[in-house]
Design an enzyme around this catalytic site. Structure first.
Site, PDB file in Angstrom:
ATOM      1  N   GLU A  83     188.555  47.525  -7.551  1.00  0.00           N
ATOM      2  CA  GLU A  83     189.608  48.426  -7.076  1.00  0.00           C
ATOM      3  C   GLU A  83     190.349  47.878  -5.852  1.00  0.00           C
ATOM      4  OE1 GLU A  83     190.785  51.066  -8.324  1.00  0.00           O
ATOM      5  OE2 GLU A  83     189.318  51.774  -9.773  1.00  0.00           O
ATOM      6  N   GLU A 114     167.004  42.438 -14.188  1.00  0.00           N
ATOM      7  CA  GLU A 114     166.807  42.745 -12.766  1.00  0.00           C
ATOM      8  C   GLU A 114     165.497  42.198 -12.232  1.00  0.00           C
ATOM      9  OE1 GLU A 114     164.778  47.008 -12.250  1.00  0.00           O
ATOM     10  OE2 GLU A 114     166.722  47.145 -13.266  1.00  0.00           O
TER      11      GLU A 114
END
Length: 615
Positions: A83, A114
């Site tokens: 953004e 992960e």
């Protein structure tokens, strides 16, 4: 750390019977739990603020901000990074989001990704992480191996490492230079950290990038002035910001932007300072793009404008500024600008001063005059009747270099300034109402203006409330609906009077919107409806009584009483105005002259010109 003892994995007693709840109960429960997120984030204020300073410093020195996470945490990091270019016109790669398992993991779970700290080091080497960068490792559990590995590698090469978790005493602490840990408590759905923990993460990331970009000069006030206009929405926003801050129409704003190569910051500096585009770019480059710093420096260096005056009318809905020049004892208006509400009691001093500044900037832009301090400024402001309020306005005006001499008065003084000898009575009847008078010797008095709960008799709002009461009383008595009631209900889009309760008390029809129906009431009265006519006479009579009170207090003459009329109800509803003047006559007052004041800011300009002549 044992998963069984993690706060993010704990069971929430409030949701123990989650599967038995109705949809409404689920929503209420989740809303109550989500309400705990804001205080949890607020508890980390100092840590977040320190992180913002560190990030801004590193970005200013050509470093980068890198988010690292797995699952929801990684997705939120990538989202925030993506953004930044359209919002702040940041360079590609200045803010980066990495997720365990790569970009495939944004939409599809990559099993076990992960669990490998070495993968984080590989990913960070791939983007050439350096000692100039800041890394934010996000792991709500505080133990994700991928994030721990990223923090460990970042510190090993000298990058600043920030850990973010939603548990106390997390494993990130030993691997990070600092920790941000909003403790939101167990989730409604046990272990589902996309809920409260995810919300907290999004809030913190919003603060980090927004705060850092503000520090880098990406905003002016609360407006995004370094955005990249890459689509229709952003082009429209760019144009709107120029119109808002410079005071131009759509076409003129587009023309200014085109002359500045589409650069919003450059256009703002050019529009508000009179500099050329190249000069504006140079000044911006000297202060790392800080629009406010450039404009403040320009204002500090701007020469005074001899014989120029500013008149400002600030109210609860808008602010008008007129820039004028005094020539041979008459004032010529050069430019007009408009801003939003500037009643300090309603919007606060900071917002009020920002809107006054916006209106002044627009007036200079319209006049084509480079902004500088004028000789005299007169500000007639709603909510500025007290000495301490006026002192606050003068202090702001001094800091803004508005004028060599500043006069502050209440907005009701402006219509009287347009009367021949600047004494008499001003009557304002719009959404609200008030009466203010000034005697030839300078004494003043007022009546009315107590607001919608305690007064405002003779105002549009009071008139419409009276009309609606007639409608409801007729309904209570079982009488058939009158043509008057039909017209009011039709204007409100209501099929039945019983819907008035939800329309009025539900907020759909607020005070301002209800006041807009006054023309309908006056029109019905003009058409011969006895109830409406009686109502109009009663409201006009109450307003006339306020005038009589001011006349008595100041011992003004009843004959040849100078009278200034302002406000939408008096100026636009001829039938109401005639009724009001008739009520004055009934009370023995025969005003002359009667001046209709469509632009109170003109009164402020005249007051400023009079002060200039008296210097």
């Amino acid at each position: 750390m044992d998963l069984d003892h993690l706060l993010t994995e704990a069971r929430n007693p409030a949701s123990a019977d989650l599967d038995t709840l109705t949809p409404l109960e689920i929503v209420r429960l989740m809303s109550a739990e989500d309400a705990k997120v804001i205080p949890a984030v607020a508890a980390e204020t100092k840590a977040i603020a320190r992180a913002i300073e560190i990030i801004a410093d590193r970005l200013r020195a050509a470093g980068r901000l890198v988010y690292v996470g797995a699952g929801t945490s990684g997705r939120l990091g990538v989202l925030d990074a993506s953004e930044c270019p359209p919002t702040f016109n940041s360079q590609p790669g200045q803010v980066i989001g990495l997720i365990a398992g790569g970009y495939q993991a944004l939409t599809t779970a990559v099993e076990g990704a992960e669990d490998h700290p070495e993968s984080a080091e590989k990913d960070l080497r791939h983007i050439n992480l350096s000692a100039k960068d800041v890394l934010v490792g996000i792991a709500t559990s505080g133990r994700t191996p991928y994030v721990l590995g990223a923090l460990r590698f970042a510190r090993s090469i000298g990058a600043f490492a920030i850990g973010m978790a939603c548990v106390p005493d997390s494993g990130l602490a030993s691997e990070a230079d600092m920790i941000i840990a909003p403790l939101v408590g167990p989730e409604v759905l046990t272990g589902s950290t996309r809920l409260k923990a995810g919300t907290a993460t999004k809030l913190v990331l919003n603060m980090l990038t927004t705060g850092a970009m503000v520090r880098l000069g990406k905003t002016f006030g609360n407006l995004m002035v370094d955005l990249r206009a890459t689509n229709v929405k952003l082009k429209a926003r760019t144009n709107r910001i120029v119109r808002h801050l410079v005071g131009l129409d759509v076409a003129a704003a587009d023309e200014l932007l085109a002359s500045c190569g589409g650069e919003l910051k450059t256009a703002l500096v050019v529009g508000r300072s009179g500099l050329s585009p190249d000069e504006a770019r140079q000044r911006l480059a000297e202060v790392q793009g800080q629009v406010g710093v450039v404009l403040a420096a320009q204002a500090a260096q701007a020469p005074g404008l001899a014989r120029h005056v500013l008149g400002i009318d600030g109210g609860g809905t808008h602010t008008v500024a007129l820039l004028g020049v005094v020539e041979q004892e008459t004032v010529k208006v050069l430019g007009r600008g408009q801003g939003g509400p500037s009643n300090m009691k309603a919007v606060g001093p900071a917002s009020a001063f920002a809107e006054i500044d916006r209106a002044v900037a627009a007036a200079f832009a319209r006049a084509g005059v480079t902004r500088g301090p004028v000789e005299v400024a007169c500000l007639g402001l709603a909510g500025a009747g007290r000495a301490d309020d006026q002192a606050a306005v003068r202090a702001w005006a001094g800091g803004a270099r508005l004028a060599e001499k500043v006069d502050v008065t209440g907005d009701m003084a402006l219509p009287v300034a347009l009367l021949p000898d600047r004494w008499g009575v001003a009557v304002v009847a719009g959404t609200g109402s008030s009466v203010w008078g000034r005697a030839a010797d300078g004494r003043t008095a007022r009546a009315g203006g107590w607001g919608p709960l305690l007064g405002d008799e003779g105002s549009a709002y009071s008139l419409v409330l009276g009309a609606l009461r007639l409608v409801t009383r007729a309904m209570d008595s079982g009488r058939s609906r009158s043509a008057f009631a039909e017209r009011l209900l039709r204007r409100m889009g209501l099929s039945d009077p019983s819907r008035l309760v939800s329309a009025v008390y539900g907020g759909e029809w607020d005070r301002t919107r209800l006041a807009s129906l006054a023309d309908e009431v006056v029109s019905v009265a003009d058409g011969g409806d006895a109830d409406a006519a009686q109502l109009v006479r009663a409201e006009a009579g109450a307003l006339a009584a306020s005038v009589a009170a001011v006349v008595r207090t100041l011992s003004l003459p009843s004959d040849q009483l100078p009278l200034a009329l302002a406000g939408g109800l008096l100026l636009k509803a001829a039938g109401y105005r005639r009724c009001f003047l008739a009520e004055l006559d009934h009370l023995g007052m025969r005003p002359a002259p009667v001046v209709e004041v469509n632009d109170p800011a003109a009164g402020a300009v005249h007051l400023a010109a009079a002060l200039l002549s008296a210097k």
